[in-house]
Scaffold this motif. Structure first.
Motif, PDB file in Angstrom:
ATOM      1  N   VAL A   1     -42.665  35.789  50.609  1.00 44.65           N
ATOM      2  CA  VAL A   1     -41.511  36.143  49.777  1.00 44.65           C
ATOM      3  C   VAL A   1     -41.877  37.281  48.833  1.00 44.65           C
ATOM      4  CG1 VAL A   1     -40.116  35.308  47.837  1.00 44.65           C
ATOM      5  CG2 VAL A   1     -40.257  33.972  49.924  1.00 44.65           C
ATOM      6  N   GLU A   2     -43.049  37.190  48.248  1.00 47.24           N
ATOM      7  CA  GLU A   2     -43.515  38.247  47.348  1.00 47.24           C
ATOM      8  C   GLU A   2     -43.590  39.593  48.087  1.00 47.24           C
ATOM      9  OE1 GLU A   2     -47.727  39.233  45.239  1.00 47.24           O
ATOM     10  OE2 GLU A   2     -47.040  37.158  45.061  1.00 47.24           O
ATOM     11  N   LEU A   3     -44.122  39.569  49.299  1.00 42.08           N
ATOM     12  CA  LEU A   3     -44.234  40.800  50.085  1.00 42.08           C
ATOM     13  C   LEU A   3     -42.861  41.306  50.532  1.00 42.08           C
ATOM     14  CD1 LEU A   3     -47.395  39.886  52.186  1.00 42.08           C
ATOM     15  CD2 LEU A   3     -47.246  41.604  50.369  1.00 42.08           C
ATOM     16  N   LEU A   4     -41.969  40.407  50.871  1.00 47.24           N
ATOM     17  CA  LEU A   4     -40.609  40.813  51.244  1.00 47.24           C
ATOM     18  C   LEU A   4     -39.900  41.462  50.058  1.00 47.24           C
ATOM     19  CD1 LEU A   4     -39.571  37.730  53.397  1.00 47.24           C
ATOM     20  CD2 LEU A   4     -39.660  40.103  54.207  1.00 47.24           C
ATOM     21  N   ASP A   5     -40.140  40.927  48.871  1.00 46.81           N
ATOM     22  CA  ASP A   5     -39.504  41.458  47.662  1.00 46.81           C
ATOM     23  C   ASP A   5     -40.108  42.784  47.195  1.00 46.81           C
ATOM     24  OD1 ASP A   5     -37.739  39.323  47.476  1.00 46.81           O
ATOM     25  OD2 ASP A   5     -38.958  38.224  46.015  1.00 46.81           O
TER      26      ASP A   5
ATOM     27  N   VAL B   1     -33.357  30.573  55.640  1.00 49.80           N
ATOM     28  CA  VAL B   1     -32.923  31.864  56.192  1.00 49.80           C
ATOM     29  C   VAL B   1     -34.125  32.562  56.820  1.00 49.80           C
ATOM     30  CG1 VAL B   1     -31.010  32.250  54.577  1.00 49.80           C
ATOM     31  CG2 VAL B   1     -33.285  33.085  54.004  1.00 49.80           C
ATOM     32  N   SER B   2     -33.858  33.480  57.722  1.00 49.27           N
ATOM     33  CA  SER B   2     -34.945  34.248  58.338  1.00 49.27           C
ATOM     34  C   SER B   2     -35.503  35.241  57.310  1.00 49.27           C
ATOM     35  CB  SER B   2     -34.416  35.006  59.552  1.00 49.27           C
ATOM     36  OG  SER B   2     -33.543  36.032  59.130  1.00 49.27           O
TER      37      SER B   2
ATOM     38  N   GLN C   1     -35.695  38.394  57.609  1.00 47.57           N
ATOM     39  CA  GLN C   1     -34.809  39.552  57.590  1.00 47.57           C
ATOM     40  C   GLN C   1     -33.580  39.276  56.705  1.00 47.57           C
ATOM     41  OE1 GLN C   1     -36.067  38.088  60.338  1.00 47.57           O
ATOM     42  NE2 GLN C   1     -37.447  39.660  61.101  1.00 47.57           N
ATOM     43  N   LYS C   2     -32.996  38.104  56.859  1.00 48.83           N
ATOM     44  CA  LYS C   2     -31.818  37.758  56.042  1.00 48.83           C
ATOM     45  C   LYS C   2     -32.205  37.576  54.579  1.00 48.83           C
ATOM     46  CE  LYS C   2     -28.792  35.816  59.502  1.00 48.83           C
ATOM     47  NZ  LYS C   2     -28.104  34.649  60.026  1.00 48.83           N
ATOM     48  N   TYR C   3     -33.402  37.031  54.349  1.00 52.85           N
ATOM     49  CA  TYR C   3     -33.877  36.888  52.971  1.00 52.85           C
ATOM     50  C   TYR C   3     -33.959  38.255  52.307  1.00 52.85           C
ATOM     51  CZ  TYR C   3     -36.740  36.092  48.903  1.00 52.85           C
ATOM     52  OH  TYR C   3     -37.188  36.073  47.614  1.00 52.85           O
ATOM     53  N   ARG C   4     -34.516  39.219  52.989  1.00 55.94           N
ATOM     54  CA  ARG C   4     -34.688  40.561  52.434  1.00 55.94           C
ATOM     55  C   ARG C   4     -33.324  41.215  52.180  1.00 55.94           C
ATOM     56  NH1 ARG C   4     -39.032  44.180  55.058  1.00 55.94           N
ATOM     57  NH2 ARG C   4     -40.302  43.632  53.283  1.00 55.94           N
ATOM     58  N   LYS C   5     -32.374  41.035  53.075  1.00 59.23           N
ATOM     59  CA  LYS C   5     -31.058  41.631  52.908  1.00 59.23           C
ATOM     60  C   LYS C   5     -30.313  41.046  51.712  1.00 59.23           C
ATOM     61  CE  LYS C   5     -30.362  42.915  57.715  1.00 59.23           C
ATOM     62  NZ  LYS C   5     -29.665  42.610  58.958  1.00 59.23           N
ATOM     63  N   ARG C   6     -30.588  39.780  51.409  1.00 57.81           N
ATOM     64  CA  ARG C   6     -29.942  39.137  50.252  1.00 57.81           C
ATOM     65  C   ARG C   6     -30.402  39.765  48.954  1.00 57.81           C
ATOM     66  NH1 ARG C   6     -30.407  32.718  50.777  1.00 57.81           N
ATOM     67  NH2 ARG C   6     -32.132  33.262  49.454  1.00 57.81           N
TER      68      ARG C   6
ATOM     69  N   PHE D   1     -40.719  30.365  58.243  1.00 57.24           N
ATOM     70  CA  PHE D   1     -40.031  30.902  57.067  1.00 57.24           C
ATOM     71  C   PHE D   1     -38.616  30.328  56.976  1.00 57.24           C
ATOM     72  CE2 PHE D   1     -37.726  33.822  54.410  1.00 57.24           C
ATOM     73  CZ  PHE D   1     -38.659  34.252  53.478  1.00 57.24           C
ATOM     74  N   LYS D   2     -37.901  30.350  58.089  1.00 56.25           N
ATOM     75  CA  LYS D   2     -36.523  29.842  58.104  1.00 56.25           C
ATOM     76  C   LYS D   2     -36.492  28.348  57.804  1.00 56.25           C
ATOM     77  CE  LYS D   2     -32.189  29.956  60.523  1.00 56.25           C
ATOM     78  NZ  LYS D   2     -31.417  30.495  61.615  1.00 56.25           N
TER      79      LYS D   2
END
Length: 131
Positions: free
Chosen positions: A87-91, A122-123, A125-130, A116-117
């Motif tokens: 999550v930290e890396l996605l953010d 959520v996947s 990709q969807k987490y990042r889009k949110r 992750f899901k």
């Protein structure tokens, strides 16, 4: 009678000290394991066996001790570390999902996405889009 009471008291004192030492030793093992996991979560081969070898205890002993001390299994704890780091890396990065998967210890990006899901609902990709 006085000598007997003295011996009983000393025996009780020694027993208490041994129990405290064992408890401290168990806590130390768990603490060292947690530190090692925090530092090495990106190692896809991080296993109970690897950590127990590093700690010089048997895998069975370590696994049951960790579960008893942490109220969660080794795998669940490691997964939680990995997911928080993901999550930290996605953010904070623009890294692709497969790159993040590798950084947090998953060689299979599909499995990473599945975990992750399951963990967040959520996947990646969807987490990042949110955000």
């Amino acid at each position: 009678q006085e000598a007997e009471n003295w011996m009983i008291q000393k025996s009780l004192d020694i027993s208490r000290i041994i129990k405290e030492t064992r408890k401290n030793s168990r806590s130390m093992i768990t603490m060292r394991a947690k530190e090692y996991m925090q530092e090495n979560y990106g190692d896809e081969e991080l296993t109970v066996e690897k950590v127990s070898r590093m700690l010089h205890v048997s895998p069975n002993y370590f696994s049951s001790l960790f579960k008893k001390e942490m109220q969660v299994s080794f795998i669940a704890y490691l997964t939680d570390i990995r997911m928080k780091k993901a999550v930290e890396l996605l953010d904070k990065t623009d890294d692709k999902s497969y790159m993040i998967a590798e950084k947090v210890g998953y060689s299979d990006p599909n499995y990473f996405s599945h975990v992750f899901k399951k963990h967040y609902g959520v996947s990646p990709q969807k987490y990042r889009k949110r955000g």
